[in-house]
Design an enzyme around this catalytic site. Structure first.
Site, PDB file in Angstrom:
ATOM      1  N   HIS A  16       0.746  -1.263   0.085  1.00 18.27           N
ATOM      2  CA  HIS A  16       0.031   0.030   0.097  1.00 18.27           C
ATOM      3  C   HIS A  16       0.990   1.448  -0.022  1.00 18.27           C
ATOM      4  O   HIS A  16       1.805   1.649   1.042  1.00 18.27           O
ATOM      5  CB  HIS A  16      -0.765  -0.042   1.066  1.00 18.27           C
ATOM      6  CG  HIS A  16      -1.891   1.171   1.421  1.00 18.27           C
ATOM      7  ND1 HIS A  16      -1.824   1.843   2.438  1.00 18.27           N
ATOM      8  CD2 HIS A  16      -2.788   1.603   0.814  1.00 18.27           C
ATOM      9  CE1 HIS A  16      -2.628   2.795   2.502  1.00 18.27           C
ATOM     10  NE2 HIS A  16      -3.302   2.703   1.235  1.00 18.27           N
ATOM     11  N   ASP A  74      -0.837   5.959  -5.353  1.00 19.90           N
ATOM     12  CA  ASP A  74      -2.060   6.971  -5.741  1.00 19.90           C
ATOM     13  C   ASP A  74      -1.458   8.130  -6.826  1.00 19.90           C
ATOM     14  O   ASP A  74      -0.452   8.567  -6.615  1.00 19.90           O
ATOM     15  CB  ASP A  74      -2.318   7.722  -4.437  1.00 19.90           C
ATOM     16  CG  ASP A  74      -2.800   6.921  -3.295  1.00 19.90           C
ATOM     17  OD1 ASP A  74      -3.843   6.252  -3.356  1.00 19.90           O
ATOM     18  OD2 ASP A  74      -1.955   6.638  -2.286  1.00 19.90           O
ATOM     19  N   HIS A 122      -0.802  11.030  -2.370  1.00 26.33           N
ATOM     20  CA  HIS A 122      -2.267  10.684  -2.029  1.00 26.33           C
ATOM     21  C   HIS A 122      -3.106  11.711  -1.662  1.00 26.33           C
ATOM     22  O   HIS A 122      -4.160  11.919  -1.858  1.00 26.33           O
ATOM     23  CB  HIS A 122      -1.852   9.812  -0.443  1.00 26.33           C
ATOM     24  CG  HIS A 122      -3.147   9.482   0.061  1.00 26.33           C
ATOM     25  ND1 HIS A 122      -3.844  10.192   1.068  1.00 26.33           N
ATOM     26  CD2 HIS A 122      -3.661   8.310  -0.091  1.00 26.33           C
ATOM     27  CE1 HIS A 122      -4.836   9.595   1.502  1.00 26.33           C
ATOM     28  NE2 HIS A 122      -4.879   8.366   0.852  1.00 26.33           N
TER      29      HIS A 122
HETATM   30  O1  G3P Z   1      -6.858   1.822  -3.056  1.00 19.86           O
HETATM   31  C1  G3P Z   1      -7.138   1.279  -1.768  1.00 19.86           C
HETATM   32  C2  G3P Z   1      -6.587   2.364  -0.591  1.00 19.86           C
HETATM   33  O2  G3P Z   1      -5.430   2.866  -0.968  1.00 19.86           O
HETATM   34  C3  G3P Z   1      -7.677   3.457  -0.750  1.00 19.86           C
HETATM   35  O3  G3P Z   1      -7.348   4.147   0.328  1.00 19.86           O
HETATM   36  O4  G3P Z   1      -6.737   6.365   1.229  1.00 19.86           O
HETATM   37  O5  G3P Z   1      -5.243   4.491   1.318  1.00 19.86           O
HETATM   38  O6  G3P Z   1      -5.756   5.625  -0.953  1.00 19.86           O
HETATM   39  P1  G3P Z   1      -6.198   5.459   0.463  1.00 19.86           P
HETATM   40 MG    MG Z   2      -4.733   4.567  -2.299  1.00 22.04          MG
END
Ligand code: G3P
Ligand code: MG
Length: 243
Positions: free
Chosen positions: A11, A40, A53
């Site tokens: 992530h 992101d 992000h």
């Molecule tokens: O794509 C899954 C997750 O990354 C979504 O939440 O806020 O971490 O981008 P966030």
């Molecule tokens: Mg994300």
């Protein structure tokens, strides 16, 4: 297109170990043997897809203000490493093109979450699609997702062949219509909303369920037992070793 996201997805790179959404965190995930990495992607004022992000740069860099009010050159002058640790001082916010170049030699799936600044859904999706069009050699490694169905539709018009997923927090009642309407293969949701009934319904309809953010191996195992297909984690090493 049969590409899907493997079970453990790093992530924002291996974001527990290196500053999120940087080349350092992506390299760290690759070094840990990750088979899938999520990042992101948003857009600079001058239309360049950037890996970030937040709407604003304060949390992760030494700058201030909305990223979309800065040129790519000004964004890349920011230090995106020191707030995480002095060890990463000088780490930059990468352009999406730099990440695509970096992963091109690796056997991984890159999940690009189109992170749209509200009101800038179209330019963001266009910038991501244009960058991918100029890196055609990596398109078969890329899985697109977004919380913005408008961004998914704009992207689909430009690059219809790439697989896509809808990101939600809670599960909308009309998830099946939403996935169908926006040509998506998977639903991505917050882990607390998973049930065995949901995963069964999704699978029966031919969709997959990917869940964020799961940093504990026992928790991940419990979610896999409920039928979850993949989890996003800041600790890819831990989950790869234990799940
Ligand atoms: O794509 C899954 C997750 O990354 C979504 O939440 O806020 O971490 O981008 P966030
Ligand atoms: Mg994300």
């Amino acid at each position: 297109m049969s590409l899907y996201l493997p079970k453990i997805i790093a992530h924002r790179g291996a974001s527990a170990y290196a500053p999120e959404n940087t080349l350092a965190s992506i390299q760290c995930a690759l070094d840990m043997g990750a088979k899938a990495i999520e990042i992101d992607a948003t857009v600079s004022q001058d239309g360049i897809a950037m890996v970030m992000h937040d709407f604003n740069v304060e949390r992760t860099t030494d700058g201030q203000g909305p990223l979309t009010l800065k040129s790519a050159m000004d964004i890349q002058a920011l230090d995106a490493g020191s707030k995480f640790s002095d060890k990463f001082k000088g780490e930059k916010i990468p352009k999406l093109s730099e990440v695509l170049h970096m992963i091109s030699a690796h056997d991984i799936v890159l999940n690009i979450e189109i992170k749209t600044t509200l009101g800038w859904e179209e330019p963001t999706a266009r910038a991501v699609a244009q960058t991918l069009k100029s890196h055609a050699n990596v398109q078969d490694k890329v899985f697109i997702s977004s919380m913005s169905t408008l961004a998914l539709d704009v992207f689909h018009d430009l690059l219809p062949g790439l697989p896509k997923g809808v990101i939600v927090y809670a599960i909308p009642e009309n998830w099946a219509e939403r996935l169908h309407q926006h040509s998506c293969k998977s639903l991505h949701c917050y882990h607390a909303f998973v049930t065995a009934d949901l995963t069964r319904d999704l699978h029966q309809k031919g969709y997959r369920l990917n869940v964020y953010t799961v940093n504990d191996a026992a928790h991940a195992m419990a979610l896999f037992d409920l039928g979850v297909d993949a989890v996003f984690t800041d600790y890819p090493d831990k989950l790869l070793a234990e799940c």
